[in-house]
Design an enzyme around this catalytic site. Sequence first.
Site, PDB file in Angstrom:
ATOM      1  CB  CYS A  31      -1.452   3.624   8.156  1.00 40.48           C
ATOM      2  SG  CYS A  31      -2.460   4.352   6.836  1.00 40.48           S
TER       3      CYS A  31
ATOM      4  CB  CYS B 258      -0.908  -0.001   1.224  1.00 44.49           C
ATOM      5  SG  CYS B 258      -2.049   1.384   1.238  1.00 44.49           S
TER       6      CYS B 258
ATOM      7  CB  CYS C 262     -18.809  -4.066   4.949  1.00 44.88           C
ATOM      8  SG  CYS C 262     -17.753  -2.745   5.584  1.00 44.88           S
TER       9      CYS C 262
ATOM     10  NE  ARG D 190     -17.786  -5.039  13.194  1.00 47.61           N
ATOM     11  CZ  ARG D 190     -17.903  -4.425  12.016  1.00 47.61           C
ATOM     12  NH1 ARG D 190     -16.876  -3.831  11.472  1.00 47.61           N
ATOM     13  NH2 ARG D 190     -19.052  -4.408  11.390  1.00 47.61           N
TER      14      ARG D 190
ATOM     15  CB  CYS E 288      -1.104  -0.417   8.206  1.00 47.91           C
ATOM     16  SG  CYS E 288      -1.953  -1.588   7.106  1.00 47.91           S
TER      17      CYS E 288
ATOM     18  CB  CYS F 165     -18.398   0.808   8.840  1.00 45.80           C
ATOM     19  SG  CYS F 165     -17.381  -0.156   9.984  1.00 45.80           S
TER      20      CYS F 165
ATOM     21  CB  CYS G 103     -15.899  -6.557   6.018  1.00 44.23           C
ATOM     22  SG  CYS G 103     -17.233  -6.367   7.180  1.00 44.23           S
TER      23      CYS G 103
HETATM   24  N1  SAM Z   1      -6.687   0.714   2.911  1.00 42.47           N
HETATM   25  C1  SAM Z   1      -7.951   1.008   3.413  1.00 42.47           C
HETATM   26  C2  SAM Z   1      -7.958   2.159   4.381  1.00 42.47           C
HETATM   27  O1  SAM Z   1      -7.022   2.347   5.120  1.00 42.47           O
HETATM   28  O2  SAM Z   1      -8.939   2.882   4.388  1.00 42.47           O
HETATM   29  C3  SAM Z   1      -8.672  -0.171   4.019  1.00 42.47           C
HETATM   30  C4  SAM Z   1      -7.984  -1.187   4.884  1.00 42.47           C
HETATM   31  S1  SAM Z   1      -7.303  -0.637   6.412  1.00 42.47           S
HETATM   32  C5  SAM Z   1      -6.372  -2.026   6.880  1.00 42.47           C
HETATM   33  C6  SAM Z   1      -8.673  -0.550   7.531  1.00 42.47           C
HETATM   34  C7  SAM Z   1      -8.416  -0.184   8.961  1.00 42.47           C
HETATM   35  O3  SAM Z   1      -7.864  -1.271   9.663  1.00 42.47           O
HETATM   36  C8  SAM Z   1      -7.465   0.953   9.260  1.00 42.47           C
HETATM   37  O4  SAM Z   1      -8.025   2.206   9.064  1.00 42.47           O
HETATM   38  C9  SAM Z   1      -7.166   0.717  10.727  1.00 42.47           C
HETATM   39  O5  SAM Z   1      -8.074   1.407  11.549  1.00 42.47           O
HETATM   40  C10 SAM Z   1      -7.337  -0.796  10.878  1.00 42.47           C
HETATM   41  N2  SAM Z   1      -6.024  -1.435  11.118  1.00 42.47           N
HETATM   42  C11 SAM Z   1      -5.038  -1.632  10.239  1.00 42.47           C
HETATM   43  N3  SAM Z   1      -3.962  -2.198  10.814  1.00 42.47           N
HETATM   44  C12 SAM Z   1      -4.278  -2.372  12.115  1.00 42.47           C
HETATM   45  C13 SAM Z   1      -3.569  -2.894  13.240  1.00 42.47           C
HETATM   46  N4  SAM Z   1      -2.321  -3.328  13.135  1.00 42.47           N
HETATM   47  N5  SAM Z   1      -4.193  -2.928  14.429  1.00 42.47           N
HETATM   48  C14 SAM Z   1      -5.464  -2.470  14.555  1.00 42.47           C
HETATM   49  N6  SAM Z   1      -6.176  -1.961  13.521  1.00 42.47           N
HETATM   50  C15 SAM Z   1      -5.599  -1.892  12.327  1.00 42.47           C
HETATM   51 FE1  SF4 Z   2      -2.863   1.191   3.339  1.00 46.59          FE
HETATM   52 FE2  SF4 Z   2      -2.886  -0.041   5.654  1.00 46.59          FE
HETATM   53 FE3  SF4 Z   2      -3.113   2.597   5.573  1.00 46.59          FE
HETATM   54 FE4  SF4 Z   2      -5.147   1.044   4.684  1.00 46.59          FE
HETATM   55  S1  SF4 Z   2      -4.394   1.182   6.764  1.00 46.59           S
HETATM   56  S2  SF4 Z   2      -4.288   2.855   3.701  1.00 46.59           S
HETATM   57  S3  SF4 Z   2      -3.991  -0.686   3.856  1.00 46.59           S
HETATM   58  S4  SF4 Z   2      -1.324   1.416   4.922  1.00 46.59           S
END
Ligand code: SAM
Ligand code: SF4
Length: 351
Positions: free
Chosen positions: A69, A65, A140, A272, A72, A200, A109
């Site tokens: 973040c 990606c 979702c 949730r 992530c 959501c 989802c």
């Molecule tokens: N890429 C898209 C986005 O960020 O909008 C969708 C997938 S992203 C993985 C969805 C959400 O998963 C993130 O916004 C975050 O809140 C949650 N998430 C991701 N990694 C996580 C982690 N290590 N622990 C807890 N929540 C996590």
């Molecule tokens: Fe990409 Fe992970 Fe951020 Fe979603 S949460 S935008 S998958 S880096």
Amino acid sequence: MSKPVNLDILNSGQLRNDWSLDEIGAIYNQPFNDLLFAAQTIHRQHFNPNEVQTSTLLSIKTGACPEDCAYCPQSGHYNTGLSKEQLMAVEEVITKAQQAKKNGATRFCMGAAWRSPREKDLTVVLEMVKQVKSLGLETCVTLGMLTDEQADQLAEAGLDYYNHNLDTSPEYYEQIISTRTYENRLDTLQNVRDAGINVCSGGIIGMGEQTKDRYGLIQQLANMPEHPQSVPINMLVAVEGTPLGKVEKLDSIDFIRMIATARIVMPKSYVRLSAGREDMNKETQTLCFAAGANSIFYGEKLLTTANPEAEADMQLFKQLGIQPEGAEVTNDEIKIPAPKKKELFYDASQV
Ligand code: SAM
Ligand code: SF4
Ligand code: DTB
């Protein structure tokens, strides 16, 4: 100087969109038993206290990606040893959705590691949404940022929910993500709402934020023009290789306080109990349900990390007398929940 707060009024379950940080802080910090009682009382005014909604997650496009973040495992900026996968084929997704339904999930989802969907990818996702929906599952997706046209296309395909999290407070956000702004996120949520899709949106705690950042997240969610229909509260899953891989583990009481606060200020939303359950014992999860959590991610995997086994969740539900909301009978262990009858619920105002 900030105004004094009256806890009885704050705990009364009024539907409001003008919460102050002081008010949210007062709710969060009140004695634990008072907090739990208020949250449970409000929960019973709007939901069957013994039903929990079950959503199964599938990563339809994994890793690489472009966003950064800090939590992530799928960000291309960090080396977490994750193997990247291209967008899955529709048939493969449908097979997974059928399995999820068989196991008792009512919502499917689909998550993609994108900044925002490209046109040709969105066309494939629209087909996934249509076909998953035709199985009788709620749908979702979480695909990153959306334009208003993309949100309209998803609405037309019949999408029920769009997940897009605010993640944390506006102030702490910059410590976590630099490649897209808080404002970008609010704009996407506005586009989703305008398209008539259920929102959501929630966040993550345990990222090294201060307690006031938790109030800030709740405030942003609760002061939206409409409360999100679904509010996922994630506990950070600390993944090695991410900047938050070694962050100190969150205290479970703080997590339960967060769930209860979300329930009190967003009385009609599904709250949730999301990522992080692998690191929670059953007593913590039980207290989350008592605090008004009424939805879980169900199935052995979240997107890329582990989640409790479906059987373990069903066992816990059984021990607690909880029924999966709207699930069909797939074996003797899962019973059909009684039809919803509001008047059967305990109403504190009538006692
Ligand atoms: N890429 C898209 C986005 O960020 O909008 C969708 C997938 S992203 C993985 C969805 C959400 O998963 C993130 O916004 C975050 O809140 C949650 N998430 C991701 N990694 C996580 C982690 N290590 N622990 C807890 N929540 C996590
Ligand atoms: Fe990409 Fe992970 Fe951020 Fe979603 S949460 S935008 S998958 S880096
Ligand atoms: C949400 O709030 N949590 C889910 C879902 N929305 C998409 C994702 C949790 C991801 C946890 C880390 C992983 O499995 O990759």
